[in-house]
Design an enzyme around this catalytic site. Sequence first.
Site, mmCIF file in Angstrom:
data_model
loop_
_atom_site.group_PDB
_atom_site.id
_atom_site.type_symbol
_atom_site.label_atom_id
_atom_site.label_comp_id
_atom_site.label_asym_id
_atom_site.label_seq_id
_atom_site.Cartn_x
_atom_site.Cartn_y
_atom_site.Cartn_z
ATOM 1 N N ASP A 450 0.821 -1.202 0.000
ATOM 2 C CA ASP A 450 0.000 0.000 0.000
ATOM 3 C C ASP A 450 0.860 1.260 0.000
ATOM 4 O O ASP A 450 2.053 1.228 0.339
ATOM 5 C CB ASP A 450 -0.920 -0.009 1.226
ATOM 6 C CG ASP A 450 -2.240 0.702 0.978
ATOM 7 O OD1 ASP A 450 -2.319 1.510 0.032
ATOM 8 O OD2 ASP A 450 -3.201 0.462 1.735
ATOM 9 N N ASP A 515 -10.713 1.950 -2.967
ATOM 10 C CA ASP A 515 -11.123 1.631 -1.603
ATOM 11 C C ASP A 515 -12.641 1.604 -1.466
ATOM 12 O O ASP A 515 -13.158 1.233 -0.406
ATOM 13 C CB ASP A 515 -10.562 2.677 -0.626
ATOM 14 C CG ASP A 515 -9.092 2.463 -0.322
ATOM 15 O OD1 ASP A 515 -8.580 1.368 -0.624
ATOM 16 O OD2 ASP A 515 -8.453 3.382 0.216
#
Length: 710
Positions: A450, A515
């Site tokens: 990430d 997301d």
Amino acid sequence: MGDIQSFYTLNSEQSSLVIDCRNNAAAILYWGPRLSESTNAGMLAALATRQRAPARAEIEAPVSLSPELGAGFTGSAGIRVHRDGRQWGVYSRIEAVTREPDNRLRIASVCDATRIGIVHWLGLDEASNVLTASTEISNGGDSMLAVDFCGAPTVPVAPHFDRILGFAGRWSGEFRLQNVERFTGCYLRENRAGRTSHDTFPGVVLHTQHTSESGGAAFALHLGWSGNHSLRVDELSDGRSYAQLGEWFYPGELCLEPGESYRSPTLYGAHSDEGFSGLSQRLHRYVRQNLTASRMRGRTKLVHFNTWEAVYFDLSLETLCRLADAAADVGAERFVLDDGWFRNRRSDESGLGDWYVDETVFPDGLQPLVEHVNGRSMDFGLWVEPEMVNADSDLFRSHPEWVLDAAPAPLLAARHQFVLDLTRAEVRDHLFECLDALLRAFPIRYLKWDMNRDISQPGGRDGRPVTHLQTLAFYELLQRVREAHPEVEIESCSSGGGRADFGVLAHVDRIWTSDNNDALDRLRIQKGFSFFFPAEFMGAHVGPATCHVSGRHIGMAMRAGVAMFGDMGVEADLLAMSQAEKDELTAAVALHKKHRELIFDGDLFRLDSEDHEIGFGIVSRDRRQALFTYALLDTPPHSAPGRYRFRGLLPDELYAVTIAWPQETRSYSTSILDVIAGAPVSGDALMEAGMQLPILPPQSILILHLQRAD
């Protein structure tokens, strides 16, 4: 110019690229559908003859591969350099043109005014017909050369390509389509986020006003680069247009010492006369065959379970083992432990950078959880964010000098974190040692890598901006991990789809698209993503019934049906689901597994649709079977919908049409769903006449399976 020819032509199966080398600087004379044997470059050159216009220069500066200031070009120069404000007027001459392996050209030029060497690389992939192009400059002088811009080769835009399809967005709303009419002036998108970004994807589609998903001319350009970039489409007042993509630099960021060189990121291009879907199919074919084939060979893309939206930071071995059991029961094949597993990580305010298992949560380390997951026949995956650090961390307390900044401006945090300076070898070595130790200690088969913030203050140890070098260092670190652990798959996540491009795709196996797990938003996000990326790299998860981002409540049939057409996963609290929901999810996972070979190898056909609906299909390359989806997002304008026209089928063949999803369909009156029942229908009828759609409530999805009747 010696033995240099006037024209050079590259041909692939369906494309031709013609380079004009008659002048000092080479230029693209033609790029499009493959030319017939009766067509020669001289004809194209004659047809392109321009008359000198009044009040214009006697010799018109060409739209060359790198348009030149020294030639009097008044648009955006392809190369902008100087030596302390002097020697800026690039005016080159071709020295050599060579044909390289893999259907490529190397065009070498030199500029005496600026004392630089220029090499343009152009290739045309035989099978996918995709163009690849890059520009390399070298400092042949005896002093430092400041490089303000060095774009990939400039591509002329024909007058009939009068529409620009760009890709905008934001966090949780990536890959939004933005269509504008081309205009005299500049369509410009610049990215300074230090990563590919959520809001400015480095890709553009040029098309005509008549182009649709199913037909018409279009071409796409994409810069394969995970850092700052500039994308522009210019229409000059003299009527000429061009597209120019390249890396964007901060002032003074790129300076070449004598003998040093810089090569631009690769520009990828595709054209099609078969609409936007035909364009995507060529790009998908190139990605599959050239960027990822060696890593994907022999591997099955496993169905994920990710812990994030199930538990967030509230981790315990007992809960995670129960989630692993539930995940295995619904058919998951990989269990990914997301954020919160390392020292002092009870929120996003602390711990980042300390990549050691938190003994207070896992007193016996990760081994008990890994063994439990493996015992349920699932791979184990782990979330990491190596490039970032919290101020409240042992790493930052030990090495505050390891972060990027813009001193003397105050250090700016985002999501309570700072960016580590990967251009320092000691930082890269430390991060590799941490990751290597984890991967050696536990049988981890997957890393969710990430990056949750922009690089807004990219100053290195000497104060110079280092975004360019930071991006290269990121690639180097990724590759180092891959080489040490080739069995480990890596996902590119950047607070969603903030780092999605062909540059990073050369190093990773999956891209986390967004997301946002809201199925209705996801349909639009995934549609934009699909213009450039194949389905097998599109992370798509079944989220909670009430989406944590949008707050919208969506049924399982819709959520699962949308996630089914990517690299499928589940990211919801299975322990709180009803048995009926879990049963429906189990059926969806099984359906995805049944058809994932088709989904991950077939040709994508997006369908032209209204704003309230989305339709698409994936058809096997031999055209023997297909999956087609119709999704109703909102209340339709009419009491009964229209017809669904399939694409990509063989007109003369018969296909059995059956309902693959949802499990149950209800209607208050007889509908098409009661009639088709596997009856054979010709491809011609399905594509030309189409199938009457049933009356569906909003937030409904219908997936049809087509199988050729032998």
